[in-house]
Design a protein around this motif. Structure first.
Motif, PDB file in Angstrom:
ATOM      1  N   GLN A 111       1.633  12.584   9.120  1.00  0.00           N
ATOM      2  CA  GLN A 111       2.075  12.959   7.706  1.00  0.00           C
ATOM      3  C   GLN A 111       1.787  14.398   7.503  1.00  0.00           C
ATOM      4  OE1 GLN A 111       4.541  10.987   5.924  1.00  0.00           O
ATOM      5  NE2 GLN A 111       4.882  13.010   5.242  1.00  0.00           N
ATOM      6  N   ASP A 115       4.752  17.436   6.945  1.00  0.00           N
ATOM      7  CA  ASP A 115       4.670  18.029   5.659  1.00  0.00           C
ATOM      8  C   ASP A 115       4.606  19.656   6.031  1.00  0.00           C
ATOM      9  OD1 ASP A 115       4.945  15.912   4.300  1.00  0.00           O
ATOM     10  OD2 ASP A 115       2.920  15.836   3.690  1.00  0.00           O
ATOM     11  N   HIS A 118       7.801  20.661   8.012  1.00  0.00           N
ATOM     12  CA  HIS A 118       9.066  20.251   7.374  1.00  0.00           C
ATOM     13  C   HIS A 118       9.752  19.621   8.276  1.00  0.00           C
ATOM     14  CE1 HIS A 118       8.053  22.210   3.755  1.00  0.00           C
ATOM     15  NE2 HIS A 118       7.833  23.436   4.389  1.00  0.00           N
ATOM     16  N   THR A 120      10.077  16.204  11.515  1.00  0.00           N
ATOM     17  CA  THR A 120       9.755  14.626  11.752  1.00  0.00           C
ATOM     18  C   THR A 120       8.537  14.696  12.847  1.00  0.00           C
ATOM     19  OG1 THR A 120      11.881  14.078  11.244  1.00  0.00           O
ATOM     20  CG2 THR A 120      10.554  12.550  12.399  1.00  0.00           C
ATOM     21  N   CYS A 137       6.973   9.704  10.883  1.00  0.00           N
ATOM     22  CA  CYS A 137       6.433  10.434   9.553  1.00  0.00           C
ATOM     23  C   CYS A 137       7.417  11.457   9.181  1.00  0.00           C
ATOM     24  CB  CYS A 137       5.185  10.759   9.560  1.00  0.00           C
ATOM     25  SG  CYS A 137       3.922   9.568   9.287  1.00  0.00           S
ATOM     26  N   ARG A 138       8.118  11.662   8.119  1.00  0.00           N
ATOM     27  CA  ARG A 138       8.889  12.940   7.987  1.00  0.00           C
ATOM     28  C   ARG A 138       8.304  13.484   6.517  1.00  0.00           C
ATOM     29  NH1 ARG A 138      12.851   8.507   7.210  1.00  0.00           N
ATOM     30  NH2 ARG A 138      13.643   9.199   9.162  1.00  0.00           N
ATOM     31  N   SER A 139       8.790  14.826   6.506  1.00  0.00           N
ATOM     32  CA  SER A 139       8.489  15.577   5.461  1.00  0.00           C
ATOM     33  C   SER A 139       9.555  15.419   4.337  1.00  0.00           C
ATOM     34  CB  SER A 139       8.409  16.973   5.772  1.00  0.00           C
ATOM     35  OG  SER A 139       9.875  17.468   5.811  1.00  0.00           O
ATOM     36  N   GLN A 140       9.131  15.611   3.016  1.00  0.00           N
ATOM     37  CA  GLN A 140       9.864  15.371   1.838  1.00  0.00           C
ATOM     38  C   GLN A 140      11.202  16.427   2.192  1.00  0.00           C
ATOM     39  OE1 GLN A 140       9.498  12.851  -0.087  1.00  0.00           O
ATOM     40  NE2 GLN A 140       7.770  12.583   0.954  1.00  0.00           N
TER      41      GLN A 140
END
Length: 268
Positions: A111, A115, A118, A120, A137-140
């Motif tokens: 994660q 982040d 930016h 996955t 996990c992917r960024s917002q």
């Protein structure tokens, strides 16, 4: 961008190879083939769709789906006239994932990298001619690939798959390449060139790349490793839309962090 692209070898090829093995149970293989037809993001399939994917007669598929439904591996949805995976299938998948302790350890570091980039970040394992995501996990940030746990991507065209091929033994790699070649003789020379280039760059750069090779608008890098506990090879990638994730950024900024993450996981 599509959610996934499967490149598994045709069932007919696997079954013809199995005929030479007297211990091979064809009926069991066909039943498992039906279950493997369900892909990430798909909820229901009918007998005709299953027959087309498994390359089996519809009458055979009907008997298999009936049996699998009786055993709880499929559930029939009357309103749609189709099947979805049953609780027995879900229990098998959940049991397998629960044994992968590395997922829990890796998630916060994945994660953090997602982040930062930016993008996955995903952890995958090989299944025949595909890599299957076991953690994701992917960024917002809004612009990321929509691939979740259970998604399949082709082993021969993606950074994650090519990293696996670079890390595995020569014998296993050659066996995989032989089966990839059987899928499409016409495209094989270009596919082989991409794989060989990736294996070379893996030893030179420390990672494999796929800059538009899988999908023209997707860039990714990946590293594979075998945990010290002797479990199967895993591959971890970082990727996203090419217009948001340049090759220079991946190689110069993301790669050192990805290598550090892999070194942490390798020691488990």
């Amino acid at each position: 961008m599509t959610d996934e692209l499967s490149e598994d070898e045709p069932p007919a090829t696997r079954q013809s190879n199995a005929k030479e093995d007297r211990h091979f149970v064809t009926a069991l293989a066909r039943g498992l083939e039906i279950l493997s037809c369900f892909r990430s993001g798909e909820k229901m399939l009918g007998n005709q769709e299953l027959a087309d994917r498994a390359k089996l007669p519809k009458s055979t598929v009907s008997r298999l789906t009936y049996t699998l439904t009786k055993l709880g591996y499929l559930q029939y949805v009357d309103e749609a006239g189709k099947y979805r995976l049953g609780t027995a299938s879900l229990a098998l998948g959940s049991a397998m994932l629960s044994k992968l302790d590395i997922r829990q350890y890796a998630r916060p570091y994945m994660q953090e990298l997602a982040d930062f980039s930016h993008a996955t970040v995903s952890l995958g394992m090989r299944d025949r001619l595909s890599m299957i995501y076991v953690e994701n996990c992917r960024s917002q940030a809004a612009l990321t690939l929509r691939l979740d746990v259970g998604a399949r991507i082709p082993i021969a065209l993606t950074a994650m798959g090519r990293a696996y091929l670079a890390e595995t033994s020569n014998a296993e790699r050659n066996d995989i390449l032989d089966r990839v070649r059987e899928l499409d003789e016409t495209k094989w020379p270009a596919i082989r060139e991409g794989i060989m280039r990736s294996v070379e760059e893996y030893h030179r750069l420390g990672c494999c790349t796929s800059f538009g090779d899988w999908q023209h608008d997707v860039n990714a890098i990946a590293v594979a490793f075998r945990p010290t506990n002797g479990s199967s090879i895993l591959s971890i990638n970082c990727g996203g839309p090419a217009f948001n994730l340049s090759s220079d950024f991946l190689l110069n900024e993301v790669k050192p962090r990805l290598l550090d993450l892999v070194e942490r996981l390798r020691r488990l």
